[in-house]
Design an enzyme around this catalytic site. Structure first.
Site, short mmCIF file in Angstrom:
data_model
loop_
_atom_site.label_atom_id
_atom_site.label_comp_id
_atom_site.label_asym_id
_atom_site.label_seq_id
_atom_site.Cartn_x
_atom_site.Cartn_y
_atom_site.Cartn_z
N ASP A 130 2.16 5.45 1.18
CA ASP A 130 2.34 4.02 1.60
C ASP A 130 3.65 4.92 2.49
OD1 ASP A 130 3.71 1.72 3.18
OD2 ASP A 130 1.73 0.89 1.47
N ILE A 131 3.38 4.43 3.77
CA ILE A 131 4.40 4.54 5.11
C ILE A 131 5.39 3.97 4.88
CG2 ILE A 131 3.92 3.89 7.26
CD1 ILE A 131 3.86 5.97 8.64
N ASN A 150 -4.31 -6.82 -1.88
CA ASN A 150 -4.86 -8.19 -0.29
C ASN A 150 -6.36 -8.15 0.14
OD1 ASN A 150 -1.92 -8.82 -0.82
ND2 ASN A 150 -0.84 -7.33 0.54
N GLN A 156 -3.53 -8.84 3.76
CA GLN A 156 -3.88 -7.74 4.35
C GLN A 156 -3.69 -7.68 5.87
OE1 GLN A 156 -7.92 -8.18 3.74
NE2 GLN A 156 -8.29 -4.88 3.88
N HIS A 164 -7.65 -1.32 -0.09
CA HIS A 164 -6.73 -0.55 -0.77
C HIS A 164 -6.24 -0.89 -1.65
CE1 HIS A 164 -4.46 -2.62 2.74
NE2 HIS A 164 -3.56 -2.65 1.84
N HIS A 221 -2.59 -1.20 -4.36
CA HIS A 221 -1.35 -0.57 -3.72
C HIS A 221 -0.82 -0.51 -5.23
CE1 HIS A 221 -0.05 -2.50 -0.16
NE2 HIS A 221 -0.40 -2.95 -0.06
P1 AMP Z 1 -1.55 -4.60 3.19
O1 AMP Z 1 -0.50 -4.87 3.84
O2 AMP Z 1 -2.04 -4.78 1.98
O3 AMP Z 1 -3.00 -4.50 4.39
O4 AMP Z 1 -1.26 -3.19 3.24
C1 AMP Z 1 -1.35 -2.14 4.41
C2 AMP Z 1 -0.34 -0.73 4.11
O5 AMP Z 1 -0.63 -0.06 4.97
C3 AMP Z 1 1.09 -1.41 4.29
O6 AMP Z 1 2.37 -1.60 2.98
C4 AMP Z 1 2.09 -0.73 4.76
O7 AMP Z 1 3.06 0.35 4.98
C5 AMP Z 1 0.46 0.99 5.01
N1 AMP Z 1 0.95 1.47 6.45
C6 AMP Z 1 0.01 1.06 7.30
N2 AMP Z 1 -0.28 2.26 8.12
C7 AMP Z 1 -0.16 3.63 7.20
C8 AMP Z 1 0.17 4.80 7.36
N3 AMP Z 1 -0.40 5.11 8.85
N4 AMP Z 1 0.07 5.75 6.74
C9 AMP Z 1 0.57 5.13 5.19
N5 AMP Z 1 0.27 4.03 5.15
C10 AMP Z 1 0.54 2.70 6.11
#
Ligand code: AMP
Ligand code: ZN
Length: 139
Positions: A30-31, A86, A93, A99, A101
């Site tokens: 996760d970024i 989420n 989400q 995805h 986590h």
């Molecule tokens: P959610 O809020 O459950 O939809 O989580 C989305 C997740 O994706 C967040 O924790 C972000 O940090 C992660 N995310 C968004 N863009 C990227 C990316 N390019 N590479 C890795 N993680 C990402």
């Protein structure tokens, strides 16, 4: 899906830090990690959320989850792990490709605060019985 961020990660159009891949799933860092080792596990088949996930996709996704979780555990020796998913904006989400986590836990100051405020008093057994029935009727 062509305009999906995570589909682009799977096909290499957008870079990611991969930790695992098989025919069905892709796992990467996760970024914006909440804790050290925070990893996302996603199906290679695009589906928006849990509600739209075919059973076969779910089976393959969760089949890989213990493998990735145990690799994180072996790498960083966390004391626990939260798995979170989420579904929908109201649930937090932000990326609309399912995805999971995987968030390793270390101590109470590790960056993740999950608060469970039970409303048990509002849901006595008669109400819970009715609720269970309503869900069963929709299976
Ligand atoms: P959610 O809020 O459950 O939809 O989580 C989305 C997740 O994706 C967040 O924790 C972000 O940090 C992660 N995310 C968004 N863009 C990227 C990316 N390019 N590479 C890795 N993680 C990402
Ligand atoms: Zn996608």
């Amino acid at each position: 899906m062509s305009d999906c961020l995570f589909c682009k990660i799977i096909n290499g159009q957008i870079p990611s830090l991969k930790v695992y891949e098989d025919d069905h799933v892709y796992a990467f860092m996760d970024i914006m990690p909440l804790t050290k080792g925070h990893t996302l596990l996603i199906p290679k088949t695009h589906c928006k959320d849990l509600f739209e996930m075919p059973e076969e996709v779910a089976r393959n996704l969760y089949a890989a989850a213990p493998k990735v979780a145990n690799a994180i555990k072996a790498a960083f020796n966390p004391t626990g792990m939260n798995t979170m998913n989420n579904n929908g904006e109201s649930a937090g989400q932000t990326v609309f490709h399912y995805h999971l986590h995987l968030i390793p836990r270390y101590d109470e100051k590790d960056g993740l605060k999950v608060e469970w405020n039970s409303r048990q008093a509002e849901f006595p057994t008669e109400i819970l019985t009715e609720i269970a029935g309503q869900i069963r009727e929709n299976l």
